[in-house]
Design an enzyme around this catalytic site. Sequence first.
Site, PDB file in Angstrom:
ATOM      1  N   LYS A 147       0.841  -1.180   0.000  1.00  0.00           N
ATOM      2  CA  LYS A 147       0.000   0.000   0.000  1.00  0.00           C
ATOM      3  C   LYS A 147       0.884   1.241   0.000  1.00  0.00           C
ATOM      4  CE  LYS A 147      -3.871   2.386   0.608  1.00  0.00           C
ATOM      5  NZ  LYS A 147      -4.900   2.448  -0.437  1.00  0.00           N
TER       6      LYS A 147
ATOM      7  N   ARG B 199      23.286  -2.529  10.394  1.00  0.00           N
ATOM      8  CA  ARG B 199      24.578  -1.845  10.464  1.00  0.00           C
ATOM      9  C   ARG B 199      24.397  -0.526  11.191  1.00  0.00           C
ATOM     10  NH1 ARG B 199      23.400   2.210   7.027  1.00  0.00           N
ATOM     11  NH2 ARG B 199      22.162   1.763   5.171  1.00  0.00           N
TER      12      ARG B 199
END
Length: 447
Positions: A201, A291
């Site tokens: 969506k 990370r």
Amino acid sequence: MFQKILIANRGEIALRVLRAAKELGIQTVAVHSTADADAMHVRLADESVCIGPPPSRDSYLNIHQIVAACEITGADAVHPGYGFLSENAKFADILAAHNITFIGPSGDHIRIMGDKIEAKRTAKRLGIPVVPGSEGAVSDEKEAKRVAAEIGYPVIIKASAGGGGRGMKVALTEADLEIALATARSEAGAAFGDDAVYIEKYLQKPRHIEVQIFGDGAGKGVHLGERDCSLQRRHQKVWEEANSPALNAEERSRIGDICANAVANLGYSGAGTIEFLYENGEFYFIEMNTRLQVEHTITEAITGIDLVHEQIRVASGGGLSVTQDDIRFHGHAIECRINAEDPRTFVPSPGTITHFHTPGGLGIRVDSGVYSGYKIPPYYDSLIGKLIVHGRNRVECMMRLRRALDEFVVDGIKTTLPLFRDLVGNPDIANGDYDIHWLEKHLAKGE
């Protein structure tokens, strides 16, 4: 604790990691391409190793050369920074096979979150709210139309292996879907070698909210609040804030606890960021970055916690240094990404910096690896520095940012500093009234 860390990166993030390692009494190794022989992190590291010519594929992405540099120098750990090999599961696995610690999560967790479809499935299983959409990759146009009809238009088509805005197309109506699907697949195949796409969506005016998390790999997890990264151009972040001016304390606590519990249940180790679209009080999972983020600095500003220290501590087996109850949020922080680019066209502007003067004073931090006389090579990302400003509240932070931008001088090349001087004076920005489309609309108007 580690004896010697090799920093498998360049630029400001390499210098950032080097400083953290030195504060912990750990020896450092800088690797560099021939183009970066005069880089600041290379000058300051205890040892340096040239790993190849300028192209990234022959140097900073060359796993063989980086492992060889570890063996030559005796480095027992590698910090990958962000970008390059920081989310490369194969790299993490190879380091483990050579008894070298990857300062980051396991290869398995990198793989799960690197596949956008599997990441969404995992997030849903862990109780993280997700955007309505296809359960996996859509096989053809017929399936795409069925899914789009179920969730309602507009929809967005995304590359399963994607990132950086590539392989993403919006279809406002069914008539748009066929060409959007074909274009997204073509871009995904060219950019990532994988043309699988999925459908979600498309939210009309969302904000981009991300939650900073840490896991110890043994079932404990914490969150360090959220960052608002809604000011973007072509899906690339430009300006980030912590905490978000759009959230209240209850929303902040709710989404933070969901994320902390999720990484604890996942058995995740190290730093990570869970990213959301936020609209009308609801959060929708986009992806998880496994990370350190470029914008980790503003989280450090409002918590007083050094995230790189924490990464190194967790990777060395020391566990988390804080519990959730220890974490407190103080004031407001904003980061501006200073790029070597034309501030209007965003065309890269490599060249020699003839004069470089950074602002100072209370609450001002500049993370940069450049200096007067430094020649910016044309081969890499255009980020040359980050201006981080902290204040007791958002009003003070904005006033301090305005002052800091006036003091910042970079001559010899074009930079995005004029863009930020424009933004800091804009009423919408002053009021925190913006979404992920705001900046591109602002630039299109030529304001």
